[in-house]
Design an enzyme around this catalytic site. Sequence first.
Site, PDB file in Angstrom:
ATOM      1  N   HIS A 133       9.231 -10.111  -2.477  1.00  0.00           N
ATOM      2  CA  HIS A 133       8.799 -10.378  -1.108  1.00  0.00           C
ATOM      3  C   HIS A 133       8.681 -11.888  -0.977  1.00  0.00           C
ATOM      4  O   HIS A 133       7.834 -12.520  -1.610  1.00  0.00           O
ATOM      5  CB  HIS A 133       7.460  -9.706  -0.808  1.00  0.00           C
ATOM      6  CG  HIS A 133       7.558  -8.236  -0.590  1.00  0.00           C
ATOM      7  ND1 HIS A 133       6.583  -7.348  -0.994  1.00  0.00           N
ATOM      8  CD2 HIS A 133       8.517  -7.480  -0.001  1.00  0.00           C
ATOM      9  CE1 HIS A 133       6.937  -6.114  -0.663  1.00  0.00           C
ATOM     10  NE2 HIS A 133       8.113  -6.171  -0.064  1.00  0.00           N
ATOM     11  N   SER A 134       9.551 -12.448  -0.137  1.00  0.00           N
ATOM     12  CA  SER A 134       9.725 -13.905  -0.186  1.00  0.00           C
ATOM     13  C   SER A 134       8.491 -14.727   0.168  1.00  0.00           C
ATOM     14  O   SER A 134       8.334 -15.829  -0.331  1.00  0.00           O
ATOM     15  CB  SER A 134      10.899 -14.320   0.709  1.00  0.00           C
ATOM     16  OG  SER A 134      10.962 -13.521   1.881  1.00  0.00           O
ATOM     17  N   ARG A 135       7.606 -14.200   1.018  1.00  0.00           N
ATOM     18  CA  ARG A 135       6.459 -15.021   1.425  1.00  0.00           C
ATOM     19  C   ARG A 135       5.382 -15.137   0.350  1.00  0.00           C
ATOM     20  O   ARG A 135       4.457 -15.936   0.492  1.00  0.00           O
ATOM     21  CB  ARG A 135       5.841 -14.462   2.712  1.00  0.00           C
ATOM     22  CG  ARG A 135       5.258 -13.053   2.598  1.00  0.00           C
ATOM     23  CD  ARG A 135       4.918 -12.491   3.986  1.00  0.00           C
ATOM     24  NE  ARG A 135       4.339 -11.147   3.932  1.00  0.00           N
ATOM     25  CZ  ARG A 135       4.256 -10.347   4.996  1.00  0.00           C
ATOM     26  NH1 ARG A 135       4.698 -10.742   6.171  1.00  0.00           N
ATOM     27  NH2 ARG A 135       3.706  -9.146   4.873  1.00  0.00           N
ATOM     28  N   GLU A 136       5.528 -14.370  -0.718  1.00  0.00           N
ATOM     29  CA  GLU A 136       4.504 -14.347  -1.768  1.00  0.00           C
ATOM     30  C   GLU A 136       4.764 -15.467  -2.770  1.00  0.00           C
ATOM     31  O   GLU A 136       5.076 -15.232  -3.938  1.00  0.00           O
ATOM     32  CB  GLU A 136       4.476 -12.943  -2.389  1.00  0.00           C
ATOM     33  CG  GLU A 136       4.099 -11.911  -1.314  1.00  0.00           C
ATOM     34  CD  GLU A 136       4.344 -10.445  -1.677  1.00  0.00           C
ATOM     35  OE1 GLU A 136       4.715 -10.168  -2.842  1.00  0.00           O
ATOM     36  OE2 GLU A 136       4.166  -9.579  -0.794  1.00  0.00           O
ATOM     37  N   ARG A 191       9.076 -11.596   4.896  1.00  0.00           N
ATOM     38  CA  ARG A 191       8.828 -10.740   3.733  1.00  0.00           C
ATOM     39  C   ARG A 191      10.099 -10.082   3.204  1.00  0.00           C
ATOM     40  O   ARG A 191      10.278  -9.931   1.991  1.00  0.00           O
ATOM     41  CB  ARG A 191       7.826  -9.674   4.175  1.00  0.00           C
ATOM     42  CG  ARG A 191       7.667  -8.436   3.305  1.00  0.00           C
ATOM     43  CD  ARG A 191       6.737  -7.468   4.040  1.00  0.00           C
ATOM     44  NE  ARG A 191       6.704  -6.137   3.462  1.00  0.00           N
ATOM     45  CZ  ARG A 191       5.844  -5.746   2.515  1.00  0.00           C
ATOM     46  NH1 ARG A 191       4.967  -6.589   2.037  1.00  0.00           N
ATOM     47  NH2 ARG A 191       5.875  -4.509   2.063  1.00  0.00           N
ATOM     48  N   HIS A 260       3.891  -9.212  -7.191  1.00  0.00           N
ATOM     49  CA  HIS A 260       3.660  -9.485  -5.773  1.00  0.00           C
ATOM     50  C   HIS A 260       2.379 -10.287  -5.598  1.00  0.00           C
ATOM     51  O   HIS A 260       1.646 -10.530  -6.545  1.00  0.00           O
ATOM     52  CB  HIS A 260       3.449  -8.157  -5.028  1.00  0.00           C
ATOM     53  CG  HIS A 260       4.652  -7.288  -4.935  1.00  0.00           C
ATOM     54  ND1 HIS A 260       5.362  -7.099  -3.768  1.00  0.00           N
ATOM     55  CD2 HIS A 260       5.280  -6.542  -5.867  1.00  0.00           C
ATOM     56  CE1 HIS A 260       6.364  -6.269  -3.990  1.00  0.00           C
ATOM     57  NE2 HIS A 260       6.342  -5.903  -5.256  1.00  0.00           N
ATOM     58  N   SER A 261       2.119 -10.701  -4.350  1.00  0.00           N
ATOM     59  CA  SER A 261       0.763 -11.163  -4.022  1.00  0.00           C
ATOM     60  C   SER A 261       0.490 -10.688  -2.588  1.00  0.00           C
ATOM     61  O   SER A 261       1.437 -10.435  -1.853  1.00  0.00           O
ATOM     62  CB  SER A 261       0.676 -12.700  -4.110  1.00  0.00           C
ATOM     63  OG  SER A 261       1.332 -13.332  -3.015  1.00  0.00           O
ATOM     64  N   TYR A 262      -0.687 -10.631  -2.022  1.00  0.00           N
ATOM     65  CA  TYR A 262      -1.914 -10.931  -2.731  1.00  0.00           C
ATOM     66  C   TYR A 262      -2.795  -9.681  -2.752  1.00  0.00           C
ATOM     67  O   TYR A 262      -2.476  -8.726  -2.043  1.00  0.00           O
ATOM     68  CB  TYR A 262      -2.642 -12.074  -2.005  1.00  0.00           C
ATOM     69  CG  TYR A 262      -2.942 -11.802  -0.565  1.00  0.00           C
ATOM     70  CD1 TYR A 262      -1.989 -12.064   0.451  1.00  0.00           C
ATOM     71  CD2 TYR A 262      -4.163 -11.253  -0.167  1.00  0.00           C
ATOM     72  CE1 TYR A 262      -2.258 -11.811   1.793  1.00  0.00           C
ATOM     73  CE2 TYR A 262      -4.443 -10.990   1.172  1.00  0.00           C
ATOM     74  CZ  TYR A 262      -3.495 -11.266   2.140  1.00  0.00           C
ATOM     75  OH  TYR A 262      -3.763 -11.007   3.470  1.00  0.00           O
ATOM     76  N   TYR A 312      -2.176   2.053  -0.918  1.00  0.00           N
ATOM     77  CA  TYR A 312      -1.797   3.000   0.137  1.00  0.00           C
ATOM     78  C   TYR A 312      -0.549   3.744  -0.309  1.00  0.00           C
ATOM     79  O   TYR A 312       0.088   3.394  -1.299  1.00  0.00           O
ATOM     80  CB  TYR A 312      -1.530   2.283   1.459  1.00  0.00           C
ATOM     81  CG  TYR A 312      -0.772   0.965   1.382  1.00  0.00           C
ATOM     82  CD1 TYR A 312      -1.260  -0.176   2.042  1.00  0.00           C
ATOM     83  CD2 TYR A 312       0.416   0.829   0.670  1.00  0.00           C
ATOM     84  CE1 TYR A 312      -0.588  -1.386   1.992  1.00  0.00           C
ATOM     85  CE2 TYR A 312       1.096  -0.385   0.614  1.00  0.00           C
ATOM     86  CZ  TYR A 312       0.587  -1.487   1.273  1.00  0.00           C
ATOM     87  OH  TYR A 312       1.242  -2.688   1.232  1.00  0.00           O
ATOM     88  N   GLU A 334      -0.471  -7.479  -8.037  1.00  0.00           N
ATOM     89  CA  GLU A 334      -0.713  -8.226  -6.811  1.00  0.00           C
ATOM     90  C   GLU A 334      -1.596  -9.395  -7.242  1.00  0.00           C
ATOM     91  O   GLU A 334      -2.737  -9.195  -7.667  1.00  0.00           O
ATOM     92  CB  GLU A 334      -1.453  -7.377  -5.769  1.00  0.00           C
ATOM     93  CG  GLU A 334      -0.645  -6.225  -5.189  1.00  0.00           C
ATOM     94  CD  GLU A 334       0.274  -6.668  -4.055  1.00  0.00           C
ATOM     95  OE1 GLU A 334       0.248  -7.852  -3.669  1.00  0.00           O
ATOM     96  OE2 GLU A 334       1.031  -5.813  -3.545  1.00  0.00           O
TER      97      GLU A 334
END
Lengths: 373, 175
Positions: A133-136, A191, A260-262, A312, A334
Amino acid sequence: LQLDFWLAPRGPGYPVDVRVPFPSLQPLKAHLEANGVSYSIMIEDVQALVDDERTEMLRGRRRLPLSTNTFDYATYHNLDEIYAFMDLLVAENPNLVSKLEIGRSTENRPIYVLKFSKGGPNRPAVWIDTGIHSREWVTQASGVWFAKKIVLDHENDEGLASILDKMDIFLEIVTNPDGFVFTQTQNRMWRKTRSRHSGSNCIGVDPNRNWDAGFGGPGASKNPCSETYHGPYANSEPEVKAIVDFVKNHGNIKAFVSIHSYSQLLLYPYGYTSTPVPDQKELHQVSQKAVAALSSLYGTKYKYGSIITTIYQASGGTIDWTYNQGIKYSFTFELRDTGRYGFLLPATQIVPTAQETWLALKVIMLHARDHLY
Amino acid sequence: DIDGVGPKYHLELVLEDIVDEDSTVNCTAEVLYHLGNKNIAPDVQFTIEGELKNADEADNIFYSRIKSLENELVAENIPDSHGHVSPEMEPIRLLAWVASGYVMWQNSTENTKFQFAQIKHVKQVKRSDEYLEFDYMILLHEMVSQEIIPWQMTVLWHPQHGVQVTQDSRQPKHA
């Protein structure tokens, strides 16, 4: 002796890093050898590095670093810089590190994986990916740090050395290069991938809903404009297909970690169903140990459990697929933080995050090494 | 579960001062979601055990600084892409964070989890009275859907009278 500790003594069993002034080299070596303390040289000549760094800083910020020793791990880098880093690392350590191209992204960018191996054909392996996920951003930055860490420690760190004696490590630092470039140039919060599928103006598929595990079920969206859009069919995204092909062709991956984050969580399968995995008990125990190791460094608190019970329901996820392929030790992290900065984690936290996460990764890798199947 | 209304949660939590992380205070709360009408914010009752730390000095310094600005404050992207916030902008960020809490509360259901993500844009609106007014465009991160939601909010603040969100509206997502 005027010893300058860069990694201070913590207790028996923990490594120490120390800068030694030239006149003290002989006496220190003699002392260590007389007391049976093993050591290895990480940097032959610190002054040379300092000189290099100064030359570089005089040249101006954005010129590419001359070596992985002058690379700034405590800042966020762009794709070109990270790809250049990979080439430097391979050039500096050709006997340990190689770079593989496992595919091309939608926008035709090469997708690279670093292989760390002490030899042997097709050894059992560990896979680590960051940046799906690029924004992480803290994840790609941590991936870069892990790469350097493996090179630094592969001989003098007992745990890592023993892992590499038996297993290879594969590290994919920029798993979603198109998305990553987009976060640098257009939208920091992007993302997904950057694919276009017919019938919609919206771009991108969530690469963590595109795997063939419960694909299309609850926990993903069929709306192309959604951040959790699963895509038209499983493995539609070349970024995902590249890994699927690699894993199947390799056939001997024993541990798979997707980062991943966060939220500060350590997760194991499943996300697509509430049925527990057969190895639930063992994965839970490994998670507990890994989280304890992580927290031991800076006190960072992590929760752990299966994806579906801890965050989830999510279908078509990476580690659900890898687990169903028979890769028992499938985990997702995460990383920091829990929401104060979220995706915009200050660069000052990159190295501490990478350091603590590495301790958890070592627990997982050591467990895999000791429980090969 | 409260029959005819919705689920009620009893929470015990610890409040931590952002600026001084060692300063904590215990809190209990009751949250009641209205299943029938999703447009009503959940009811929240809370008790704080002890006192919140006094921030008068910092508040007054910030207040005087903004009041004495010749031109209205304008800023963007706080924190920036690298997570950096300049010291002068830190109170602006904190104010947005607090105000966004109100927006999140008003728009929460049992199936949402909001986090404040970023200030895209903030502009001060000069007033003739003693209040400070800021027009914010912020991004909220909704964790279940993973959506980034732009939200406009008009925020009033005064050191003695606290924070008020006088107007807020959800904005359409970029394509």
